[in-house]
Design a protein around this motif. Structure first.
Motif, PDB file in Angstrom:
ATOM      1  N   VAL A   3      -1.099  -2.710 -31.754  1.00 37.00           N
ATOM      2  CA  VAL A   3      -0.794  -1.289 -31.922  1.00 37.00           C
ATOM      3  C   VAL A   3      -1.587  -0.501 -30.886  1.00 37.00           C
ATOM      4  N   ARG A   4      -0.932   0.419 -30.193  1.00 37.92           N
ATOM      5  CA  ARG A   4      -1.660   1.279 -29.249  1.00 37.92           C
ATOM      6  C   ARG A   4      -0.971   2.636 -29.168  1.00 37.92           C
ATOM      7  N   TRP A   5      -1.716   3.615 -28.644  1.00 43.39           N
ATOM      8  CA  TRP A   5      -1.163   4.969 -28.498  1.00 43.39           C
ATOM      9  C   TRP A   5      -0.316   5.028 -27.235  1.00 43.39           C
ATOM     10  N   LYS A   6       0.922   5.486 -27.411  1.00 42.25           N
ATOM     11  CA  LYS A   6       1.816   5.592 -26.252  1.00 42.25           C
ATOM     12  C   LYS A   6       2.129   7.067 -26.019  1.00 42.25           C
ATOM     13  N   LYS A   7       1.956   7.530 -24.737  1.00 42.71           N
ATOM     14  CA  LYS A   7       2.158   8.938 -24.409  1.00 42.71           C
ATOM     15  C   LYS A   7       3.601   9.184 -23.997  1.00 42.71           C
ATOM     16  N   SER A  52       2.454   3.128 -30.900  1.00 43.35           N
ATOM     17  CA  SER A  52       3.432   2.117 -30.522  1.00 43.35           C
ATOM     18  C   SER A  52       3.106   0.792 -31.208  1.00 43.35           C
ATOM     19  N   ILE A  53       4.147   0.140 -31.759  1.00 40.23           N
ATOM     20  CA  ILE A  53       4.000  -1.182 -32.374  1.00 40.23           C
ATOM     21  C   ILE A  53       4.549  -2.191 -31.365  1.00 40.23           C
ATOM     22  N   ALA A  75       1.018   2.568 -38.611  1.00 37.12           N
ATOM     23  CA  ALA A  75       1.544   1.714 -37.548  1.00 37.12           C
ATOM     24  C   ALA A  75       1.025   0.286 -37.696  1.00 37.12           C
ATOM     25  N   LYS A  76      -0.251   0.143 -38.074  1.00 37.30           N
ATOM     26  CA  LYS A  76      -0.813  -1.190 -38.287  1.00 37.30           C
ATOM     27  C   LYS A  76      -0.136  -1.891 -39.458  1.00 37.30           C
ATOM     28  N   GLU A  77       0.108  -1.133 -40.546  1.00 34.87           N
ATOM     29  CA  GLU A  77       0.787  -1.713 -41.709  1.00 34.87           C
ATOM     30  C   GLU A  77       2.196  -2.171 -41.334  1.00 34.87           C
TER      31      GLU A  77
END
Length: 400
Positions: A3-7, A52-53, A75-77
């Motif tokens: 999972v990460r932040w997507k701009k 983002s997954i 998002a992690k779940e």
């Protein structure tokens, strides 16, 4: 990467060299974690991106899914659920939308609303009791977070903290299984975690039937004189009817000419037709004379609901205790009827028909052909019981 932040905004993503075949970044974008800050460009709207997954699907291909509105935790779940589905081969991405969090208590109450009116009243009340216990110990958990370990701990807590019997805990677990089956059908969860839960062992030594001495005391009119209590107990012992069905009996349910009793079992909703022995017919006639012909009901004028049945059950426990029958209840009469009929007639199938069971295994938990077969069985059983009191059979037939 999981999972990460997507701009979304181009001003935050950085620039690449035109014509560079590798697409290398020569100017880095704005470093952020999804929260607004002083480093954000003035013209960047909010929200400016999403969590983002990212995962490999069942074919090993990298996939990336971005859903606006997801928090990092959600998002992690979603990612963990997707991984589980990939491992099971069920790649249908059940959490691509923001799923509402459903607690066990809320979903259990929803289950009660769903079955209300479709099951008999006493069944509904029993399941309601189970739901109250489930809500007390598991209510705060999300349905999707339940597992075999939590449920097994619930079973232990019910026994240790609430002092419930193992058989009661098993009934609660049966209701929880039904609730989670509905959750599977509605795709709230993918599988029922009850699959890995073991039922508690029930102490069979607690089950008993009336002894010969106790039956003698019931038949002795000096101990239990003719009246509502005596007549209800005799019907319970000689027919095996449940207390609710006995309390709801009307005189119209009894056919004296053909010596039969016909009623609708409140627990199952099925029609129950039982032959009456000569002795019981005689006792019913005597009781009717003493009660008067004007009364419609034998025992209770009005609707017999679960609350009334509970009060009557406690009343009969006190009656038995006063007679010196400690630990006896009205339901013990049903167990006694099933066991003695099986012993006397040597045919468990007839006992099963008499009790209205659809499964012989159900009857066997009570036991430590047609109407003619039932009649013969009832007479044999009655003669056996009355022989304990040394009744003369001639007297029995005269009374009838």
């Amino acid at each position: 990467m999981a999972v990460r932040w997507k701009k979304y905004h181009s001003a935050c993503k950085g620039k690449r060299v035109e014509g560079d075949r590798y697409g290398k970044v020569i100017q880095g974008g704005v470093s952020c974690n999804g929260k607004r800050g002083k480093y954000c460009p003035e013209d960047v709207p909010s929200p400016c991106g999403g969590w983002s997954i990212e995962f490999r699907d069942q074919h090993g291909t990298w996939r990336s899914i971005v859903k606006p509105g997801f928090t990092k935790t959600e998002a992690k779940e979603a990612y963990q659920e997707i991984v589980r589905n990939v491992q099971r081969g069920l790649f249908d991405l059940p959490i691509l939308q923001k799923m509402p969090k459903v607690t066990v208590e809320a979903y259990s109450r929803k289950y009660l609303e769903y079955i209300k009116g479709s099951v008999p009243e006493n069944t509904f009340v029993n399941r309601q009791t189970a739901v109250n216990a489930i809500a007390k110990h598991l209510g705060g958990f999300e349905v999707s977070k339940l597992n075999a370990v939590l449920i097994q701990r619930f079973c232990t807590d019910i026994v240790q903290k609430d002092g419930a019997k193992a058989s009661t805990v098993n009934q609660y677990c049966s209701v929880l299984r039904l609730i989670l089956d509905m959750a599977v059908q509605e795709r709230v969860v993918n599988s029922n975690p009850m699959q890995g839960v073991k039922r508690l062992k029930v102490d069979e030594t607690r089950k008993r039937i009336l002894t010969n001495e106790e039956i003698k005391r019931i038949l002795d009119e000096s101990v239990l004189p003719m009246g509502r209590e005596r007549m209800a107990i005799l019907i319970g012992m000689f027919t095996g009817l449940r207390l609710m069905d006995v309390m709801a009996l009307k005189w119209s349910n009894i056919d004296f000419q053909n010596a039969t009793l016909t009623t609708i079992a409140q627990k199952t909703g099925r029609v129950v037709a039982l032959p009456l022995s000569s002795y019981l017919v005689g006792e019913l006639k005597k009781y009717k004379e003493s009660a008067g012909d004007a009364k419609e009901h034998l025992f209770y004028d009005g609707e017999v609901n679960h609350k009334i049945a509970g009060e009557c059950s406690n009343h009969f426990i006190r009656v038995f205790k006063k007679m010196g029958l400690s630990g006896a209840s009205f339901h013990l009469l049903r167990h006694t009827n099933a066991t003695l009929i099986t012993e006397v007639v040597q045919d468990v199938s007839i006992a099963s028909k008499m009790l209205g069971h659809t499964n012989l295994n159900t009857t066997m938990t009570y036991v430590h052909r047609d109407l003619d077969d039932k009649k013969e069985a009832v007479e044999k059983f009655t003669k056996h019981v009355l022989s304990l009191k040394e009744y003369e059979l001639r007297t029995i037939y005269k009374t009838a």
